[in-house]
Each structure stands twice: as structure tokens, then as C-alpha cells.
Design a protein around this motif. Structure first.
Motif, PDB file in Angstrom:
ATOM      1  N   GLU A   1      46.437 -17.084  26.961  1.00  0.00           N
ATOM      2  CA  GLU A   1      45.275 -16.690  27.765  1.00  0.00           C
ATOM      3  C   GLU A   1      45.729 -15.939  29.010  1.00  0.00           C
ATOM      4  O   GLU A   1      45.140 -14.916  29.387  1.00  0.00           O
ATOM      5  CB  GLU A   1      44.463 -17.920  28.151  1.00  0.00           C
ATOM      6  N   ALA A   2      46.804 -16.419  29.648  1.00  0.00           N
ATOM      7  CA  ALA A   2      47.343 -15.719  30.818  1.00  0.00           C
ATOM      8  C   ALA A   2      47.879 -14.345  30.416  1.00  0.00           C
ATOM      9  O   ALA A   2      47.710 -13.363  31.157  1.00  0.00           O
ATOM     10  CB  ALA A   2      48.451 -16.546  31.460  1.00  0.00           C
ATOM     11  N   PHE A   3      48.500 -14.268  29.244  1.00  0.00           N
ATOM     12  CA  PHE A   3      49.009 -12.978  28.755  1.00  0.00           C
ATOM     13  C   PHE A   3      47.863 -11.995  28.559  1.00  0.00           C
ATOM     14  O   PHE A   3      47.967 -10.822  28.936  1.00  0.00           O
ATOM     15  CB  PHE A   3      49.758 -13.191  27.440  1.00  0.00           C
ATOM     16  N   GLN A   4      46.754 -12.461  27.978  1.00  0.00           N
ATOM     17  CA  GLN A   4      45.590 -11.594  27.804  1.00  0.00           C
ATOM     18  C   GLN A   4      45.038 -11.128  29.151  1.00  0.00           C
ATOM     19  O   GLN A   4      44.630  -9.982  29.301  1.00  0.00           O
ATOM     20  CB  GLN A   4      44.506 -12.330  27.012  1.00  0.00           C
ATOM     21  N   THR A   5      45.012 -12.054  30.113  1.00  0.00           N
ATOM     22  CA  THR A   5      44.537 -11.700  31.451  1.00  0.00           C
ATOM     23  C   THR A   5      45.405 -10.600  32.058  1.00  0.00           C
ATOM     24  O   THR A   5      44.900  -9.660  32.680  1.00  0.00           O
ATOM     25  CB  THR A   5      44.554 -12.934  32.370  1.00  0.00           C
ATOM     26  N   ILE A   6      46.706 -10.708  31.852  1.00  0.00           N
ATOM     27  CA  ILE A   6      47.626  -9.686  32.364  1.00  0.00           C
ATOM     28  C   ILE A   6      47.315  -8.329  31.750  1.00  0.00           C
ATOM     29  O   ILE A   6      47.259  -7.307  32.449  1.00  0.00           O
ATOM     30  CB  ILE A   6      49.079 -10.093  32.075  1.00  0.00           C
ATOM     31  N   GLN A   7      47.087  -8.313  30.427  1.00  0.00           N
ATOM     32  CA  GLN A   7      46.815  -7.035  29.756  1.00  0.00           C
ATOM     33  C   GLN A   7      45.524  -6.405  30.283  1.00  0.00           C
ATOM     34  O   GLN A   7      45.437  -5.184  30.446  1.00  0.00           O
ATOM     35  CB  GLN A   7      46.714  -7.226  28.233  1.00  0.00           C
ATOM     36  N   SER A   8      44.517  -7.236  30.528  1.00  0.00           N
ATOM     37  CA  SER A   8      43.243  -6.700  31.019  1.00  0.00           C
ATOM     38  C   SER A   8      43.349  -6.247  32.476  1.00  0.00           C
ATOM     39  O   SER A   8      42.605  -5.380  32.919  1.00  0.00           O
ATOM     40  CB  SER A   8      42.140  -7.760  30.876  1.00  0.00           C
ATOM     41  N   ARG A   9      44.295  -6.816  33.218  1.00  0.00           N
ATOM     42  CA  ARG A   9      44.437  -6.475  34.631  1.00  0.00           C
ATOM     43  C   ARG A   9      45.303  -5.238  34.857  1.00  0.00           C
ATOM     44  O   ARG A   9      45.265  -4.643  35.931  1.00  0.00           O
ATOM     45  CB  ARG A   9      45.052  -7.644  35.407  1.00  0.00           C
TER      46      ARG A   9
END
Length: 521
Positions: free
Chosen positions: A265-273
Motif C-alpha cells: 500500500e505504501a509502494f502504491q502511495t509512492i507511485q501515485s505521489r
């Protein structure tokens, strides 16, 4: 009776191994040269040179030692040197390369010999030689296919097969082979960089870069720098989230055996940011002398104020400016001391009384305990959501099979990918429901210190902490007017909560929680 001395035939030995492991462990080259020299002794040849290509593919023409050998042969063309190889596959591992090298050796005035086969110039010998070269090439391709199958199977079983990325190292696994494990202190450094970017503590890749460069243990170039490409690679590697993706083998988000440094989930957040513009961008020219550069805006045009030093008669003077033409404050210089003094007064006004801060801490702690006490209920909800995602995925797969247009297929594939990512996140959350919740004081000590006294936190910390304070206390850039000072301040929710407690008006849910009051209470 005089005897006439006989000149011995000169020969060179060529050896090759394709594996670096064979070079480091001393396998292959020594045995090849021994066989070649024994052959030369039997034939009464004088070995004058030997050439070893270490870790070189048999499909390559321009190998370092092969090139050197051909140069030597051209320089000694009149000696009709014999080139000795242990076997045909040491010369080349495919027909085209073999024929090209045979021609190159012939053009240099040399002949090729081997203890394992005879190289003739008649048609039958050439046919056998070419058949052997084809067989050798086929063996090479089969070896490559077998290796690829074994590697793919290993990846499918959750093992990484490439060099260990920064933050990991290889150790022997119980299942055989090697597995990645945390490599401290690099693992903690990488984890902090990723988590801080995911949470917004680091808002730009520049801040991640600066953080990594400040870590003595993190690898840098000879100038002490970490390149932006390495920062981007760090932020975009699913391997750090415990997932393996290898498009060449059609493998995506395969669950890995090694310990993840961050959640998926944190990895996905990084990609979206990564593509989101920061509200307080980190600049390459950010220094301690102008900590609010890029965060303070002009009240006339709304654009960030620039800053710099002007040389006076006896010293340099710092100023903030608006350089937007057409703005009513264009060209106006605001003294650095004035603006930053006004800002510190603003922070002091945001500091709540001690009793309010204590009450807020108790409220936050109670809410934290309430949120973390119903993990079982959360788990049931997540399990239900996961089951629904799996059902929806099956429906999409059925539609994908029946779809005829490329557009429909593309849309279904995209939706299935999104469903797969949702499934991974839900499985992670379900697993986390069984983990021990971190201590409240340990998790929120720094944040509470900031909320309790923003001015003190600002005064005692370095530039990176000051920038963090700006983002945590304020929701967006702050407008400043040369005549009036700071205007409407967009403070963050926690600050507004403290202000509400001070006024006796808090919108937060009280100690009774969300459930209705039961009888008798």
C-alpha cells in the motif's frame, strides 16, 4: 659428422570460459591449457604464447584476448603459427561466429588444431566441422533455455535472481539457493526514505536525495552525491514491497520470499505521489539562510517569493522579493529579519496552553486505543472485501475471454490489474490485523512535540525538520503582505483541533465514541 638443427613449429594456446565463477574458482582455464600443452608436446610444437579469455561468451567475436591473439598472428605471419584449442566450443558457440573466427585465423596465416578433433581443408572435413559448430550452438541455446526456465521457476517461487539491491544481501536459503535478507544499516536507511516519501515527510525526490546523501553508510559516487536516477529507481522498485515483477517472463507482483521493507500500500502511495506537485517544493538551492524559500507567497499575485542577499557597505542583507511583472508588489523588497520575525510570532500564537496540549494528547491516545482495539472486526470487514474483489476479478476474466474488440480487451486487462493490486493491499491489511500495534508514545512523540510547541520545534531543528514543520502545521503556502504581514493562515487539522479545545469547541468525537449511549449509563 655435422647435424643440422631442426626448427620447431611455433604454437599458441587459446582458452576461454564464459562463467565468472569459473574464473574466480580457477575452473576450466587451467585444465584447457594443460590439455593443449600436452597436445603440443606430443606434436613437438613449441608453445610461445597463451591467451585466456575470462568470462567471455562464445557468441562474441571481439573478445579481448581473441583480438590480441589475432594481432599476434598477423605480426608473426611468416612463422605459420599453429593455434591450439581444447575443443571446438572454446573457439565459438554458434556457427556464424565459428566461421568468422576460422576465416580470421586463416587470414592471419595460422592454422587451427585441437586434441579433440581434426580440422581439415577438404570438403568432408569442413562439413563435419560445420556440423559440430551447429551442434555446439544448439547446445548453447538449450543451456540458455534450461537456465531461463530454472530462473523463471525460481522467481515464481518468490526468489530474486538478480544482484541484491541496496538494503539487501544474499544468504543461503533452507529451500536451496540464496534468498535476500536485510542488510543493515542500509535496510533501515532505505526503509526510512521510502516510508517518509510515502507519508509526505519527504515531499519531493530532491528531499529523498538529500536524506540519502546525509547518510554516511549509503553508497554515493566519488563526489559524495546520489544521482536522481538512483533515487527514482529506489522509489519505483516493487522488490522493496516484497513483490517481484519481471515483464520479460510475464511475471507481475509475485509474492517474494524475502522480508519487505515497506507495505505494498505504501509502494502504491509512492507511485501515485511521484507525479504530484508538492505544495512546499524542495529546491536544489535550499539552504539554512532562507528556510521558507518557496513556501511564502506574495499576497498580490499568489506566486512564491524569491530570496537572496544584497551587498551593503559593511555586510550582506537578506531580502524576500516578488519578481512577477504586473503584480502590485513587483520589485518590493521585504527584509529577511522582518518576514521571519513575523513568522516566528505566528508560530508562537499557534502554541496551545499546557493544559490544552495535555488534554489533546489524552484525546488522541484514547482515539488511538479505540481504533486499534477492534482489529478482529476490521479483519472481518477486510476478508469480506477481499472475497468480493476475487468474485469481481473472476467476472472480468470471463468477460475478457469472450471479448472480441481490442479496446474491450485493453479495458478488461486494465481493470483486472487494478483488482489484482486491490487484492494485494487487502491481503496485506488482513495480515497486519494480527500484528502488534506500535506504541502510541513511540509513534507520535515527534508529531506531538511539534503540535505542542511549533515555535520551539522550528527554532531548535535543522533545515529538513523546519521544512517538515511547514508541511505538518500548514496545509498550503502562506501569503504575506509587506504592509499587513501574514494573512489568512491555512493551518492543518491537528492545529485546528487544539484551537477548538482551547475555545471549548471541539468537533472531534468524544470519549463515548460512535456507538449510542446504552441504558443505565
Amino acid at each position: 659428422m655435422s647435424t643440422r638443427s631442426k626448427v620447431r613449429q611455433q604454437a599458441v594456446v587459446y582458452c576461454r570460459v564464459s562463467s565468472v565463477k569459473q574464473v574466480t574458482e580457477g575452473q576450466g582455464l587451467q585444465s584447457q591449457e594443460k590439455m593443449c600443452r600436452e597436445f603440443a608436446r606430443i606434436k613437438s610444437y613449441e608453445v610461445v604464447k597463451s591467451f585466456h579469455d575470462k568470462g567471455q561468451s562464445g557468441k562474441l567475436m571481439n573478445r579481448p584476448q581473441m583480438k590480441t591473439m589475432l594481432e599476434y598472428l598477423h605480426a608473426h605471419r611468416d612463422d605459420n603459427v599453429v593455434v591450439i584449442i581444447d575443443s571446438i566450443d572454446r573457439l565459438a558457440r554458434d556457427l556464424e561466429t565459428h566461421l568468422n573466427l576460422r576465416a580470421a585465423i586463416r587470414d592471419a596465416g595460422a592454422t587451427l588444431e585441437s586434441p579433440s578433433m581434426e580440422f581439415g581443408e577438404d570438403s568432408d572435413s569442413k562439413m563435419i566441422e560445420q556440423i559440430m559448430a551447429v551442434v555446439v550452438g544448439n547446445q548453447r541455446e538449450k543451456n540458455a533455455e534450461r537456465t531461463a526456465r530454472r530462473q523463471r521457476a525460481r522467481v515464481m517461487n518468490g526468489f530474486w535472481i538478480a544482484p541484491a539491491p541496496v538494503g539487501y544481501k544474499y544468504v543461503k536459503a533452507k529451500e536451496g539457493g540464496k534468498v535476500l535478507v536485510r542488510d543493515e544499516p542500509l535496510a533501515s536507511i532505505v526503509q526510512a526514505a521510502l516510508e517518509n516519501f510515502a507519508s509526505g515527510y519527504f515531499e519531493t525526490q530532491t528531499e529523498v536525495k538529500q536524506f540519502l546523501e546525509a547518510q554516511a553508510a549509503y553508497p554515493k559516487d566519488n563526489k559524495g552525491c546520489v544521482h536522481y536516477q538512483r533515487v527514482n529507481d529506489l522509489l519505483t522498485r516493487p522488490l522493496y514491497a516484497g513483490r517481484i515483477t519481471m515483464p520479460k517472463w510475464n511475471i507481475y507482483n509475485q509474492l517474494a520470499k524475502h522480508e519487505a521493507l515497506i507495505s505494498y500500500e505504501a509502494f502504491q502511495t509512492i507511485q501515485s505521489r511521484l507525479n504530484v506537485q508538492a505544495k512546499a517544493p524542495s529546491r536544489k538551492d535550499l539552504r539554512d539562510d532562507f528556510p521558507m524559500r518557496g513556501f511564502i507567497t506574495c499576497c498580490g499575485c499568489g506566486k512564491p517569493l524569491t530570496s537572496g542577499w544584497s551587498k551593503g557597505r559593511n555586510k550582506h542583507y537578506g531580502y524576500y522579493h516578488c519578481h512577477r511583472k504586473g503584480c502590485s508588489h513587483y520589485g518590493v523588497s521585504i527584509k529577511k529579519e522582518q518576514l521571519e520575525s513575523d513568522f516566528e510570532k505566528l508560530l508562537m500564537n499557534l502554541s496551545p496552553p499546557r493544559d490544552v496540549a495535555v488534554a489533546a494528547l489524552a484525546m488522541f491516545r484514547k482515539l488511538w486505543d479505540g481504533l486499534t482495539s477492534d482489529q478482529e472486526q476490521q479483519k472481518e470487514v477486510l476478508v469480506s472485501e477481499l472475497a468480493q474483489v476475487e468474485k469481481d476479478t473472476e467476472k472480468l476474466l470471463d468477460r475478457l475471454v469472450k471479448a472480441e474488440s481490442e479496446l474491450a480487451v485493453s479495458r478488461y486487462e486494465r481493470s483486472i490489474k487494478e483488482m489484482e493490486e486491490s487484492r494485494i493491499v487487502l491481503e496485506e491489511k488482513i495480515a497486519n490485523c494480527d500484528t502488534i500495534v506500535p506504541d502510541f508514545d513511540e509513534s507520535f512523540r515527534t508529531a506531538y512535540q511539534l503540535l505542542e510547541n511549533p515555535h520551539k520545534y522550528w527554532t531548535y531543528n535543522d533545515i529538513s525538520h523546519k521544512r517538515t514543520a511547514l508541511r505538518l502545521v500548514f496545509t498550503e503556502r502562506i501569503p504575506y503582505c509587506p504592509d499587513e504581514g501574514f494573512r489568512t493562515i491555512p493551518v492543518a487539522l491537528p492545529i485546528r483541533v487544539l484551537e477548538g479545545l482551547e475555545d471549548g469547541q471541539s468537533d472531534m468525537v468524544g470519549p463515548l465514541g460512535l456507538e449510542p449511549r446504552t441504558k443505565g449509563l
